[in-house]
Motif scaffolding. Structure first.
Motif, PDB file in Angstrom:
ATOM      1  N   ARG A  83       0.835  -1.203   0.000  1.00 29.18           N
ATOM      2  CA  ARG A  83       0.000   0.000   0.000  1.00 29.18           C
ATOM      3  C   ARG A  83       0.868   1.251   0.000  1.00 29.18           C
ATOM      4  NH1 ARG A  83      -5.466  -0.301   1.856  1.00 29.18           N
ATOM      5  NH2 ARG A  83      -6.141  -2.448   2.214  1.00 29.18           N
ATOM      6  N   GLY A  84       0.413   2.270  -0.728  1.00 27.39           N
ATOM      7  CA  GLY A  84       1.106   3.549  -0.758  1.00 27.39           C
ATOM      8  C   GLY A  84       0.276   4.587  -1.472  1.00 27.39           C
ATOM      9  N   GLU A  85       0.789   5.819  -1.548  1.00 27.82           N
ATOM     10  CA  GLU A  85       0.061   6.906  -2.196  1.00 27.82           C
ATOM     11  C   GLU A  85       0.431   7.071  -3.662  1.00 27.82           C
ATOM     12  OE1 GLU A  85      -2.476   8.798  -1.039  1.00 27.82           O
ATOM     13  OE2 GLU A  85      -2.412   7.339   0.596  1.00 27.82           O
ATOM     14  N   ARG A  86       1.595   6.519  -4.078  1.00 31.44           N
ATOM     15  CA  ARG A  86       2.005   6.690  -5.475  1.00 31.44           C
ATOM     16  C   ARG A  86       2.923   5.532  -5.879  1.00 31.44           C
ATOM     17  NH1 ARG A  86       2.236  11.180  -8.952  1.00 31.44           N
ATOM     18  NH2 ARG A  86       3.854  11.052 -10.587  1.00 31.44           N
ATOM     19  N   PHE A  87       2.540   4.793  -6.896  1.00 24.88           N
ATOM     20  CA  PHE A  87       3.338   3.708  -7.438  1.00 24.88           C
ATOM     21  C   PHE A  87       3.576   3.962  -8.930  1.00 24.88           C
ATOM     22  CE2 PHE A  87       2.157   1.702  -3.574  1.00 24.88           C
ATOM     23  CZ  PHE A  87       2.995   0.612  -3.374  1.00 24.88           C
TER      24      PHE A  87
END
Length: 404
Positions: A83-87
């Protein structure tokens, strides 16, 4: 909005790079597509799919890449989630990259976090960087276990885990610290087959619990550690511990009674049987100190030599201790020097051989080619004995071969 229900395949020659689905196509300008509510499927070589979903996405057709923003979640078929805000999807769909903090985990097993992530989809290679933390989930098999380091690389094809920078590995009551740590994993990816640790190495090893209670433990420190483990088990088979010229390796075996035996030397080699220490060898110079772990400031015995071999019994207690070369033996009531010493049991008897050997007690000094010391307070000399007695109480001197 240009279209609803978007579905598109990005190819690398004849090979599928990744497949893109979205609820809406917002814009399509110069090989760049803006999407809303995006899902990307990234195939592995084994046919499994890594699925990535995000609130928004941009597909770059000129470079076969994509940028995903807003609550991004990537999930493998075996339940690992990132999970993250930008990939970013780069290298024709071969890699998934996050240049901002991420969290990850597997349901019911572990969870973790890092500042940067690179995940090679095809060969299943995961690299984490920056304050990496992994912890076992409460109630799982990994409960009480954790990993901390500055960077971590897990290569599933090779079956290896590499950690660098202030590494701390904890499993129950066991732990290991090092600047660099490499683990070769077993087929089930849970058991460790081989360990290599470098710089600032320290830790505690416990044999795998069996039908009975754990009888001993090993505390260790040094510059370099190699250790091999039994297949399908947490039990060690062999270990090599190396120190520095001014900072010797330390190998401390503590038995069930709390009696500690610390072997300090530039090189210590140890063999294990059923997870328990069966024997150890150490090389020049060697120091062995026996003491109670609850009173480390008061040694029971101190032994120094050029080489030493220690044989342990099944309970972690010393069976036979052999020292060779410039031997110095210090017990509570005797000090001896010689060329070779063989001690049996927990200081019960010690045979000192020299040219000549010398034993010093409160009662007197004794020189002979062979001196036998018994913990009951008796010293026996054989062949060519010379003794000097002092008044007062102390260890008794009994000679044979020459009158004392």
């Amino acid at each position: 909005t240009l279209a609803h229900g978007f579905d598109y395949e990005v190819t690398d020659g004849d090979e599928l790079a990744f497949r893109v689905k979205a609820e809406k196509l917002i814009s399509d300008i110069e090989d760049q597509m803006e999407l809303d509510q995006v899902e990307i499927e990234m195939p592995r070589e084994n046919g499994e799919i890594v699925t990535v979903v995000a609130d928004r996405g941009t597909i770059h057709l000129d470079s076969n890449s994509a940028t995903l923003d807003g609550s991004v979640r990537a999930r493998t078929e075996d339940g690992v989630e990132l999970r993250g805000e930008r990939f970013e999807v780069v290298r024709d769909g071969r890699q998934l990259v996050s240049r901002s903090p991420v969290t990850f985990g597997k349901d019911g097993e572990y969870r973790g976090a890092a500042r940067l992530l690179t995940y090679s989809i095809k060969n299943e290679r995961l690299t984490l960087e920056g304050d990496v933390v992994i912890e076992g989930v409460a109630g799982s098999e990994a409960d009480g276990s954790s990993v901390r380091s500055r960077s971590l690389t897990y290569d599933r094809e090779e079956g290896t885990l590499r950690l660098e920078g202030n590494v701390r590995l904890i499993r129950g009551n066991e732990y290991m610290n090092a600047e660099r740590l490499s683990l070769t994993l077993g087929e089930n990816e849970r058991d460790v087959r081989f360990v290599r640790a470098e710089n600032g190495v320290s830790g505690r090893y416990l044999p795998e619990p069996g039908a009975g209670e754990i009888r001993s433990r090993v505390d260790f420190s040094g510059r370099l550690l190699y250790a091999a483990f039994e297949e399908g088990s947490r039990n060690a088979k062999q270990a090599e511990l190396r120190g520095r010229a001014r900072q010797l390796a330390s190998f401390d075996v503590v038995d069930e009674s709390g009696l500690s035996r610390v072997v300090s030397a530039p090189v210590v080699l140890a063999d294990f049987r059923n997870g328990e220490v069966a024997g150890a060898e150490a090389y020049e110079p060697v120091e062995i100190i026996e003491r109670h772990s609850f009173a480390p400031a008061f040694p029971l015995r101190r032994l120094c030599s050029e080489r030493a071999t220690v044989a342990f019994d099944g309970a972690g207690e010393v069976d036979t201790l052999t020292l060779d070369g410039n031997v110095d033996y210090q017990a509570v009531d005797m000090q001896a020097t010689g060329d070779r010493i063989v001690a049996r049991g927990a200081g019960e008897t010690a045979t000192i051989v020299g040219r000549p050997a010398l034993a010093v007690t409160r009662r007197g000094d004794l020189q002979a080619p062979e001196i036998i010391y018994r913990s009951a307070g008796t010293v026996v000399a054989q062949g060519g004995v010379r003794a000097e007695m002092r008044e007062g109480r102390g260890t008794s001197l009994m000679g044979s071969g020459e009158s004392t």
